[in-house]
Design an enzyme around this catalytic site. Structure first.
Site, short mmCIF file in Angstrom:
data_model
loop_
_atom_site.label_atom_id
_atom_site.label_comp_id
_atom_site.label_asym_id
_atom_site.label_seq_id
_atom_site.Cartn_x
_atom_site.Cartn_y
_atom_site.Cartn_z
N TRP A 24 0.87 -1.19 0.00
CA TRP A 24 0.00 0.00 0.00
C TRP A 24 0.91 1.24 0.00
O TRP A 24 1.78 1.34 0.87
CB TRP A 24 -0.86 -0.06 1.26
N ASP A 59 -0.63 -5.54 9.32
CA ASP A 59 -1.66 -4.57 8.94
C ASP A 59 -2.92 -5.37 8.63
O ASP A 59 -2.96 -6.13 7.66
CB ASP A 59 -1.18 -3.77 7.72
N LYS A 92 -13.40 -0.79 6.43
CA LYS A 92 -14.05 -1.65 5.43
C LYS A 92 -15.07 -2.60 6.05
O LYS A 92 -16.19 -2.71 5.57
CB LYS A 92 -12.99 -2.48 4.69
C1 LIG Z 1 -3.52 -1.99 3.49
C2 LIG Z 1 -4.23 -0.91 4.20
N1 LIG Z 1 -3.88 -0.62 5.46
C3 LIG Z 1 -4.49 0.33 6.16
C4 LIG Z 1 -5.52 1.06 5.64
C5 LIG Z 1 -6.08 2.13 6.52
O1 LIG Z 1 -7.38 2.33 6.55
P1 LIG Z 1 -8.08 3.45 7.43
O2 LIG Z 1 -7.06 4.39 7.96
O3 LIG Z 1 -9.03 4.11 6.51
O4 LIG Z 1 -8.77 2.71 8.54
C6 LIG Z 1 -5.93 0.82 4.33
C7 LIG Z 1 -7.00 1.59 3.70
O5 LIG Z 1 -7.18 1.68 2.53
C8 LIG Z 1 -5.28 -0.21 3.60
O6 LIG Z 1 -5.61 -0.51 2.34
#
Ligand SMILES: Cc1ncc(COP(=O)(O)O)c(C=O)c1O
Length: 396
Positions: free
Chosen positions: A130, A211, A246
């Site tokens: 990511w 993660d 999500k």
């Molecule tokens: C791999 C990954 N880690 C962490 C996140 C963090 O998500 P959020 O900060 O929106 O809870 C995302 C969101 O797209 C993600 O794809």
């Protein structure tokens, strides 16, 4: 300060979303953005979230600050969701959890914690990963290294290369792993491969940082914790960044959690004291609403069962669309083997399409995918899948 200041480069994904918004073509499709979409292409609010919010509206009696690390009830609920309620780690109180504004803040607080307690530690992340991972850890001042992950010849996990690279990492360094639904590739290790990863991590004395942004969206809530549970060995250490963006659809409520698994209750208490220092100097204490929803849902057997049905329906739809995509491409006469898409998990997949093909999809067909070939599988549905596959057949 500002007279000579030049603009920072825009975020790659958000730049494409802007282009999509401006595109006048009525048949345009957005497969770039990282949100779940239902079969109508909408990102709606979970029914269970609405019910919990109605209850909170009646029962909530204060908007006073939470503690620096958030609500203790939330910490318990998160640990039970991630590890299973009867896990030894919970019984022995060797894990602590801080409520954070989203998974992003869980990663950032974890990064700040590592920098604070062991400043020379490096972090090893998958190539690719990511794009926010290097930004988050880099912003905390941590040196970043990568290990191989994806084999573009087979469109699958480059497992042997990955394992060989992990075996070279110096003791004490941190390894960032995606708990499930690897973003961007959609390729996860099998349970057996998780066992091999856990062996190397244990043998070399590495610290896994998992993660966990998509629990429930690969195969099911419990199945998706396989990697984490495999890494959780007697006396083991681990950091887990959970996101509920999500799997509760709570994107804009910013709700996540950082769990630190330590060897003992004493170590856990020391760890959370440092985590609290990091949080206090950053956002002071977390927002409450999203976490209150989660506690309400998870602690009410009826709401919880309903939520589990909702998340399972999402998971099933994603996997159905994956199969439909492969079938439709084949029906269009596409000779290239896309069967790997049905084996990958989560909302993202690397399609193997090139930058030029991605650009052609956007420019000629108004189908927006990233230059890397990554698509959001959940952006496809029975109304648009035919046109998407037709366009892919043409650009191929
Ligand atoms: C791999 C990954 N880690 C962490 C996140 C963090 O998500 P959020 O900060 O929106 O809870 C995302 C969101 O797209 C993600 O794809």
């Amino acid at each position: 300060m500002f007279e000579t200041l030049e603009k920072a480069p825009p975020d790659a994904i958000f730049g494409l979303i802007e282009a999509y918004k401006k595109d006048p073509k009525p048949t345009k499709v957005n497969l770039t953005v990282g949100v779940y979409q239902d079969k109508e292409g909408a990102t709606t609010i979970f029914r269970t979230v609405k019910l919990a919010e109605a209850r909170l509206l009646e029962e909530e009696d204060t908007k006073s600050y939470l503690g620096i690390d958030g609500s203790p009830a939330y910490a318990t609920a998160v640990q039970e969701l991630v590890l299973g309620a009867d896990h030894e780690v919970i019984a022995s109180k060797r894990a602590v959890t801080a409520q954070t504004p989203g998974g992003t803040a869980a990663l950032r607080v974890g990064a700040e914690f590592i920098k604070r307690v062991k400043p020379d530690t490096r972090i090893w992340m998958s190539d690719p990963t990511w794009p926010n991972h290097p930004q988050i850890f880099g912003a905390a001042g941590i040196e970043i290294e990568t290990y191989p992950y994806f084999d573009s010849d087979t469109n699958g996990l480059a497992f042997d290369e990955m394992l060989a690279a992990l075996k070279q990492i110096p003791a004490g360094d941190v390894v960032l792993l995606h708990g499930c639904c690897h973003n961007p590739t959609g390729d996860d290790p099998t349970p057996e491969q998780w066992g091999q990863i856990a062996d190397v991590i244990e043998e070399r004395g590495l610290l896994p940082f998992v993660d966990f942004a998509y629990q429930g969206l690969a195969d099911g809530l419990r199945e998706d914790a396989t990697g984490i549970l495999t890494l959780c060995r007697p006396g083991s250490e681990m950091l887990v960044a959970s996101s509920f963006s999500k799997n509760f659809g709570l994107y804009n409520e910013r709700v996540g959690a950082l769990t630190l698994v330590t060897p003992s209750e004493e170590a856990a208490q020391a760890a959370i004291s440092h985590v609290k220092k990091c949080i206090r100097a950053n956002y002071s204490n977390p927002p409450s609403h999203g976490a209150s929803i989660i506690i309400t849902v998870l602690n009410d057997p009826k709401l919880r069962a309903q939520w589990e049905d909702e998340i399972q329906a999402m998971c099933d739809r994603i996997n159905r669309v994956r199969r439909l995509f492969v079938e439709t491409l084949a029906a269009k006469g596409v000779a290239r083997d896309f069967s790997f898409i049905a084996r990958q998990r989560g909302i993202f997949s690397y399609t193997g399409l090139t930058k030029e093909q991605a650009q052609a999809l956007r420019e000629k067909h108004s189908i927006y995918i990233l230059d890397s070939g990554r698509i959001n599988v959940a952006g496809m549905n029975e109304y648009n899948i035919d046109a998407i596959c037709q366009a892919i057949a043409e650009v191929l």
